[in-house]
Design a protein around this motif. Structure first.
Motif, PDB file in Angstrom:
ATOM      1  N   ILE A   6       0.847  -1.188   0.000  1.00  0.00           N
ATOM      2  CA  ILE A   6       0.000   0.000   0.000  1.00  0.00           C
ATOM      3  C   ILE A   6       0.885   1.241   0.000  1.00  0.00           C
ATOM      4  CG2 ILE A   6      -1.768   1.322   1.226  1.00  0.00           C
ATOM      5  CD1 ILE A   6      -2.718  -1.296   2.452  1.00  0.00           C
ATOM      6  N   LYS A   7       0.718   2.068  -1.010  1.00  0.00           N
ATOM      7  CA  LYS A   7       1.522   3.276  -1.122  1.00  0.00           C
ATOM      8  C   LYS A   7       1.033   4.319  -0.130  1.00  0.00           C
ATOM      9  CE  LYS A   7       3.276   6.637  -4.466  1.00  0.00           C
ATOM     10  NZ  LYS A   7       3.226   7.092  -5.886  1.00  0.00           N
ATOM     11  N   GLN A   8       1.904   4.736   0.774  1.00  0.00           N
ATOM     12  CA  GLN A   8       1.549   5.724   1.774  1.00  0.00           C
ATOM     13  C   GLN A   8       1.695   7.131   1.195  1.00  0.00           C
ATOM     14  OE1 GLN A   8       0.390   5.058   4.910  1.00  0.00           O
ATOM     15  NE2 GLN A   8       0.381   2.916   4.282  1.00  0.00           N
ATOM     16  N   LYS A   9       0.722   7.977   1.483  1.00  0.00           N
ATOM     17  CA  LYS A   9       0.797   9.357   1.032  1.00  0.00           C
ATOM     18  C   LYS A   9       1.869  10.079   1.822  1.00  0.00           C
ATOM     19  CE  LYS A   9      -1.982  13.484   0.252  1.00  0.00           C
ATOM     20  NZ  LYS A   9      -3.328  14.114   0.397  1.00  0.00           N
ATOM     21  N   LYS A  10       2.785  10.729   1.112  1.00  0.00           N
ATOM     22  CA  LYS A  10       3.903  11.401   1.766  1.00  0.00           C
ATOM     23  C   LYS A  10       3.429  12.693   2.414  1.00  0.00           C
ATOM     24  CE  LYS A  10       8.669  12.808   0.904  1.00  0.00           C
ATOM     25  NZ  LYS A  10       9.235  11.818   1.825  1.00  0.00           N
ATOM     26  N   LEU A  11       3.835  12.904   3.649  1.00  0.00           N
ATOM     27  CA  LEU A  11       3.472  14.118   4.360  1.00  0.00           C
ATOM     28  C   LEU A  11       4.342  15.267   3.876  1.00  0.00           C
ATOM     29  CD1 LEU A  11       2.030  15.693   6.613  1.00  0.00           C
ATOM     30  CD2 LEU A  11       3.802  14.880   8.184  1.00  0.00           C
ATOM     31  N   THR A  12       3.707  16.317   3.377  1.00  0.00           N
ATOM     32  CA  THR A  12       4.425  17.513   2.959  1.00  0.00           C
ATOM     33  C   THR A  12       3.718  18.739   3.516  1.00  0.00           C
ATOM     34  OG1 THR A  12       3.171  17.587   0.880  1.00  0.00           O
ATOM     35  CG2 THR A  12       5.345  16.522   0.815  1.00  0.00           C
ATOM     36  N   LYS A 172      11.049  26.174   9.157  1.00  0.00           N
ATOM     37  CA  LYS A 172       9.747  26.192   9.811  1.00  0.00           C
ATOM     38  C   LYS A 172       8.881  25.046   9.295  1.00  0.00           C
ATOM     39  CE  LYS A 172       5.684  29.207  10.348  1.00  0.00           C
ATOM     40  NZ  LYS A 172       5.100  30.537   9.987  1.00  0.00           N
ATOM     41  N   ALA A 173       8.910  24.822   7.983  1.00  0.00           N
ATOM     42  CA  ALA A 173       8.141  23.724   7.384  1.00  0.00           C
ATOM     43  C   ALA A 173       8.652  22.372   7.880  1.00  0.00           C
ATOM     44  CB  ALA A 173       8.226  23.796   5.861  1.00  0.00           C
ATOM     45  N   LYS A 174       9.966  22.247   7.970  1.00  0.00           N
ATOM     46  CA  LYS A 174      10.565  20.986   8.423  1.00  0.00           C
ATOM     47  C   LYS A 174      10.156  20.672   9.861  1.00  0.00           C
ATOM     48  CE  LYS A 174      15.045  18.673   8.865  1.00  0.00           C
ATOM     49  NZ  LYS A 174      16.512  18.827   8.714  1.00  0.00           N
ATOM     50  N   LYS A 175      10.183  21.693  10.725  1.00  0.00           N
ATOM     51  CA  LYS A 175       9.820  21.487  12.127  1.00  0.00           C
ATOM     52  C   LYS A 175       8.339  21.145  12.265  1.00  0.00           C
ATOM     53  CE  LYS A 175      13.436  24.315  14.255  1.00  0.00           C
ATOM     54  NZ  LYS A 175      13.737  25.515  15.086  1.00  0.00           N
ATOM     55  N   LEU A 176       7.500  21.773  11.455  1.00  0.00           N
ATOM     56  CA  LEU A 176       6.069  21.473  11.496  1.00  0.00           C
ATOM     57  C   LEU A 176       5.815  20.040  11.033  1.00  0.00           C
ATOM     58  CD1 LEU A 176       3.147  22.222  11.921  1.00  0.00           C
ATOM     59  CD2 LEU A 176       3.156  23.378   9.698  1.00  0.00           C
ATOM     60  N   LYS A 177       6.487  19.623   9.991  1.00  0.00           N
ATOM     61  CA  LYS A 177       6.354  18.246   9.499  1.00  0.00           C
ATOM     62  C   LYS A 177       6.780  17.251  10.579  1.00  0.00           C
ATOM     63  CE  LYS A 177       8.005  15.182   5.764  1.00  0.00           C
ATOM     64  NZ  LYS A 177       8.685  14.164   6.571  1.00  0.00           N
ATOM     65  N   GLU A 178       7.882  17.534  11.244  1.00  0.00           N
ATOM     66  CA  GLU A 178       8.372  16.640  12.293  1.00  0.00           C
ATOM     67  C   GLU A 178       7.410  16.597  13.477  1.00  0.00           C
ATOM     68  OE1 GLU A 178      12.195  18.289  13.055  1.00  0.00           O
ATOM     69  OE2 GLU A 178      13.190  17.203  11.409  1.00  0.00           O
ATOM     70  N   ALA A 179       6.815  17.745  13.809  1.00  0.00           N
ATOM     71  CA  ALA A 179       5.857  17.789  14.912  1.00  0.00           C
ATOM     72  C   ALA A 179       4.641  16.924  14.608  1.00  0.00           C
ATOM     73  CB  ALA A 179       5.423  19.241  15.167  1.00  0.00           C
ATOM     74  N   ILE A 180       4.180  16.978  13.366  1.00  0.00           N
ATOM     75  CA  ILE A 180       3.026  16.172  12.961  1.00  0.00           C
ATOM     76  C   ILE A 180       3.372  14.681  13.019  1.00  0.00           C
ATOM     77  CG2 ILE A 180       1.461  15.638  11.054  1.00  0.00           C
ATOM     78  CD1 ILE A 180       1.815  18.596  10.184  1.00  0.00           C
ATOM     79  N   GLU A 181       4.543  14.348  12.512  1.00  0.00           N
ATOM     80  CA  GLU A 181       4.966  12.943  12.512  1.00  0.00           C
ATOM     81  C   GLU A 181       5.187  12.416  13.931  1.00  0.00           C
ATOM     82  OE1 GLU A 181       7.326  12.709   8.229  1.00  0.00           O
ATOM     83  OE2 GLU A 181       8.402  13.384  10.011  1.00  0.00           O
ATOM     84  N   ASP A 182       5.652  13.279  14.835  1.00  0.00           N
ATOM     85  CA  ASP A 182       5.958  12.866  16.207  1.00  0.00           C
ATOM     86  C   ASP A 182       4.804  13.104  17.173  1.00  0.00           C
ATOM     87  OD1 ASP A 182       8.455  12.184  15.269  1.00  0.00           O
ATOM     88  OD2 ASP A 182       9.404  14.058  15.908  1.00  0.00           O
ATOM     89  N   ASN A 183       3.639  13.521  16.624  1.00  0.00           N
ATOM     90  CA  ASN A 183       2.447  13.770  17.451  1.00  0.00           C
ATOM     91  C   ASN A 183       2.686  14.826  18.534  1.00  0.00           C
ATOM     92  OD1 ASN A 183       0.811  11.770  16.108  1.00  0.00           O
ATOM     93  ND2 ASN A 183       1.978  10.214  17.212  1.00  0.00           N
ATOM     94  N   ILE A 184       3.417  15.865  18.165  1.00  0.00           N
ATOM     95  CA  ILE A 184       3.683  16.980  19.075  1.00  0.00           C
ATOM     96  C   ILE A 184       2.824  18.163  18.628  1.00  0.00           C
ATOM     97  CG2 ILE A 184       5.406  18.585  19.966  1.00  0.00           C
ATOM     98  CD1 ILE A 184       7.519  16.424  19.407  1.00  0.00           C
ATOM     99  N   LEU A 185       1.899  18.574  19.472  1.00  0.00           N
ATOM    100  CA  LEU A 185       0.972  19.636  19.115  1.00  0.00           C
ATOM    101  C   LEU A 185       1.688  20.986  19.089  1.00  0.00           C
ATOM    102  CD1 LEU A 185      -2.070  20.008  18.508  1.00  0.00           C
ATOM    103  CD2 LEU A 185      -2.372  20.580  20.941  1.00  0.00           C
ATOM    104  N   PRO A 186       1.724  21.665  17.924  1.00  0.00           N
ATOM    105  CA  PRO A 186       2.405  22.967  17.848  1.00  0.00           C
ATOM    106  C   PRO A 186       1.599  24.051  18.568  1.00  0.00           C
ATOM    107  CG  PRO A 186       2.024  21.985  15.659  1.00  0.00           C
ATOM    108  CD  PRO A 186       1.180  21.242  16.634  1.00  0.00           C
ATOM    109  N   ASP A 187       2.262  25.161  18.837  1.00  0.00           N
ATOM    110  CA  ASP A 187       1.565  26.314  19.404  1.00  0.00           C
ATOM    111  C   ASP A 187       0.635  26.904  18.348  1.00  0.00           C
ATOM    112  OD1 ASP A 187       2.923  26.081  21.807  1.00  0.00           O
ATOM    113  OD2 ASP A 187       4.542  27.427  21.171  1.00  0.00           O
TER     114      ASP A 187
END
Length: 240
Positions: A6-12, A172-187
């Protein structure tokens, strides 16, 4: 079919996401159910939807002009792929022997009636990100914002920027992507901002357009309360 097939949709993260509330982007990327929305906010969203449709018509009209005079070098396309940022640039056009990257936006009343050329910061951010990724493909590429309407209004604003500005946005985009992947709720962003057109305090557009702002505040009726707060602050400023 196994999970491995199953091809996973890449988070961008899109260039537009960087102008939105990061917490709202997080909730959207996580497919979080949207909270109930106040009727006044729903009306604003409907208006924005109509304005967006009008903007798409304007973009098609302007692009067709370039096609007709043979100056269009590249139509709307995604920027060259990278690990975490995506977005569609509007057009690359040949103008007086130079390649120009245009970000086309509908010219609203604030733009048309401004005494000096002025742009929205989020539009500039989109443009410089696109330019950063396209400049290798089009040597000498010039970035410009183009504000236009269906009645023939055209305002071109050349944009200068330093590479460190784009690198900061990409980080900023990289940190937001990592927060989403790591389940860390941004401010979440501040609910109020100062309008660059009027200089007055107003409800931030990032709050108005976010479909999850009521969830952050745990209050479905936050909008009328925010209007009251803006009015109170304006009265207080008038008294001082």
């Amino acid at each position: 079919m196994t999970d491995s097939n199953i091809k996973q949709k890449k988070l961008t993260i899109s260039a537009g996401d960087l102008s939105s509330c990061p917490r709202g982007v997080y909730y959207r990327k996580k497919n979080t159910p949207e909270p109930l929305v106040h009727p006044k906010i729903a009306e604003i969203w409907q208006l924005f939807g109509r304005l967006q449709e009008m903007g798409q018509v304007v973009q098609k009209t302007v692009t067709q002009e370039w096609i007709s005079n043979g100056s269009l070098l590249s139509p709307e396309r995604f920027i060259p792929w990278n690990d975490y940022v995506t977005g569609k640039y509007d057009a690359v056009v040949k103008v007086d022997g130079k390649s120009v990257l245009y970000e086309i936006k509908r010219a609203g009343k604030a733009i048309r009636e401004s005494k000096t050329p002025v742009y929205y910061d989020e539009h500039r951010n989109q443009l410089i990100i696109y330019h950063y990724f396209l400049k290798r493909n089009f040597p000498g590429l010039v970035p410009k914002l183009l504000y236009a309407d269906s009645k023939g209004y055209r305002l071109e604003i050349p944009i200068d920027y330093e590479e460190k500005e784009v690198l900061a946005l990409l980080e900023k985009a990289k940190k937001l992507k990592e927060a989403i992947e790591d389940n860390i709720l941004p401010d979440c962003l501040e609910m109020f901002s100062i309008s660059k057109f009027t200089g007055k305090k107003e409800i931030a557009m990032s709050a108005i357009t976010c479909k999850y702002h009521g969830l952050c505040l745990e209050d479905e009726h936050w909008y009328p309360k925010a209007l009251e707060e803006v009015e109170r602050l304006m009265k207080k400023a008038g008294e001082s």
